[in-house]
Design an enzyme around this catalytic site. Structure first.
Site, mmCIF file in Angstrom:
data_model
loop_
_atom_site.group_PDB
_atom_site.id
_atom_site.type_symbol
_atom_site.label_atom_id
_atom_site.label_comp_id
_atom_site.label_asym_id
_atom_site.label_seq_id
_atom_site.Cartn_x
_atom_site.Cartn_y
_atom_site.Cartn_z
ATOM 1 N N ASN A 40 -13.384 18.423 8.150
ATOM 2 C CA ASN A 40 -12.744 17.842 9.342
ATOM 3 C C ASN A 40 -13.209 18.648 10.554
ATOM 4 O O ASN A 40 -13.703 19.769 10.396
ATOM 5 C CB ASN A 40 -11.213 17.794 9.186
ATOM 6 N N ASP A 50 -7.982 24.595 -0.141
ATOM 7 C CA ASP A 50 -7.102 23.725 0.649
ATOM 8 C C ASP A 50 -5.852 23.262 -0.113
ATOM 9 O O ASP A 50 -5.082 22.459 0.413
ATOM 10 C CB ASP A 50 -7.879 22.478 1.112
ATOM 11 N N ASN A 94 -0.893 16.653 0.979
ATOM 12 C CA ASN A 94 -1.935 15.790 0.428
ATOM 13 C C ASN A 94 -1.874 15.645 -1.093
ATOM 14 O O ASN A 94 -2.767 15.046 -1.688
ATOM 15 C CB ASN A 94 -3.318 16.302 0.826
ATOM 16 N N ARG A 97 -12.001 18.741 -2.570
ATOM 17 C CA ARG A 97 -10.557 18.770 -2.851
ATOM 18 C C ARG A 97 -10.182 18.019 -4.132
ATOM 19 O O ARG A 97 -9.021 18.082 -4.566
ATOM 20 C CB ARG A 97 -9.758 18.228 -1.650
ATOM 21 N N ARG A 124 -9.810 9.321 5.890
ATOM 22 C CA ARG A 124 -9.571 9.864 4.554
ATOM 23 C C ARG A 124 -9.050 8.839 3.556
ATOM 24 O O ARG A 124 -9.165 9.022 2.348
ATOM 25 C CB ARG A 124 -8.559 11.012 4.628
ATOM 26 N N HIS A 140 -5.760 12.680 9.658
ATOM 27 C CA HIS A 140 -4.679 12.276 8.753
ATOM 28 C C HIS A 140 -3.550 11.788 9.650
ATOM 29 O O HIS A 140 -3.307 12.390 10.706
ATOM 30 C CB HIS A 140 -4.116 13.468 7.953
ATOM 31 N N ASP A 172 -0.529 12.307 9.536
ATOM 32 C CA ASP A 172 0.490 13.331 9.831
ATOM 33 C C ASP A 172 0.045 14.352 10.882
ATOM 34 O O ASP A 172 0.776 15.268 11.214
ATOM 35 C CB ASP A 172 0.989 14.019 8.542
ATOM 36 N N CYS A 214 1.558 19.782 7.088
ATOM 37 C CA CYS A 214 0.538 19.738 6.023
ATOM 38 C C CYS A 214 0.853 20.732 4.899
ATOM 39 O O CYS A 214 0.418 20.532 3.766
ATOM 40 C CB CYS A 214 -0.831 20.121 6.561
#
Ligand code: ARG
Length: 265
Positions: A20, A63, A69, A88, A135, A164, A166, A260
């Protein structure tokens, strides 16, 4: 009932790749500082009344600390993420295992469909508002709606920075919403305005969005964010919330902040 929040201590947190625009692999990440910032956030949330559950971080997934997530939670159901980037992907099985062991109904989506859990799907006024493009694939929205029997409202994330939902959209108790209008296109803004009354909308400025003011955790009447402006703090307080700011600078280096780092389960 007390909010239950899943968090993951940043034992192996790092910025090792760039998926990102906030991530810069050249910038030093201070893990001890990250741990301290994370512990402070955890203590604030516990003090605000949340029950904190923990999952251990695995070494191969820096992450994994961003538990938002892990999945989309709805009642006892956990729809596990299908991460867009290979970096991820190993997290999927770690989270799925935790949810199984802790008595949740684990639901998986077809492998080809990207979907990044509560990072891209948030409940507001009985509907799920879901982000897409960076995403999450929009096709997943239809499937989620069918699986949960809930209306899903799709909102395109129009900028690269707010990748994202959020990061630019945060439902609060009482039907309030913190959001950054510029992160959505004209249609997205119309949808938001049609769903949330003006006095319930808390729009942030570019400066506030950039310090992740929309990435807030709401427990009861308390709202926790990264350090932000006085204007934002006063605005939240004028709507009856008590606002707590805490420094999350190490996580911003990875493109994440308070919300997050949490998942309501
Ligand atoms: N570096 C992580 C990523 O790019 C940050 C995730 C932030 N999580 C969130 N729910 N916005 O995936």
């Amino acid at each position: 009932m007390r909010d239950k929040i899943l968090m993951c201590s940043p034992e192996y947190f790092d910025v090792k790749y760039k998926i990102n625009p906030w991530m810069d692999t050249d910038s030093e990440c201070d893990r001890e500082k990250a741990k301290e910032q994370w512990r402070t956030l955890k203590d604030i949330l516990a003090h605000a009344g949340a029950e904190i559950k923990l999952i251990d971080q695995r070494e191969d997934v820096p992450d994994m600390v961003f538990t938002a997530n892990a999945a989309l939670m709805y009642g006892n159901k956990a729809i596990i993420s299908n991460f867009k980037y290979k970096e991820r992907k190993p997290e999927e099985q770690y989270f799925a295992q935790w949810f199984k062991e802790n008595g949740y109904d684990v639901i998986t989506l077809p492998e080809t469909m990207s979907f990044e859990g509560a990072g891209d799907a948030l409940l507001l006024n009985g509907k799920i508002f879901a982000g897409y493009v960076p995403r999450t694939d929009i096709v997943s929205h239809t499937l989620i709606s069918e699986l949960l029997g809930v209306q899903v409202v799709s909102l395109e994330l129009a900028t690269k920075s707010f990748y994202h939902i959020d990061t630019c959209f945060c439902p609060l108790s009482g039907g309030y919403l913190i959001y950054y209008p510029e992160a959505f296109d004209k249609y997205g803004n119309q949808v938001i305005e049609a769903n949330v009354a003006e006095e319930k909308r808390i729009a942030v400025t570019e400066e506030e969005a950039a310090c992740f003011s929309c990435n807030a955790v709401n427990v009861g009447k308390t709202v926790v964010t990264n350090l932000t402006t006085d204007r934002f703090a006063k605005l939240l307080e004028s709507k009856g919330f008590s606002h707590i700011q805490t420094d999350l600078s190490e996580f911003i280096k990875s493109g994440g902040s308070a919300k997050c780092l949490t998942l309501k389960i």
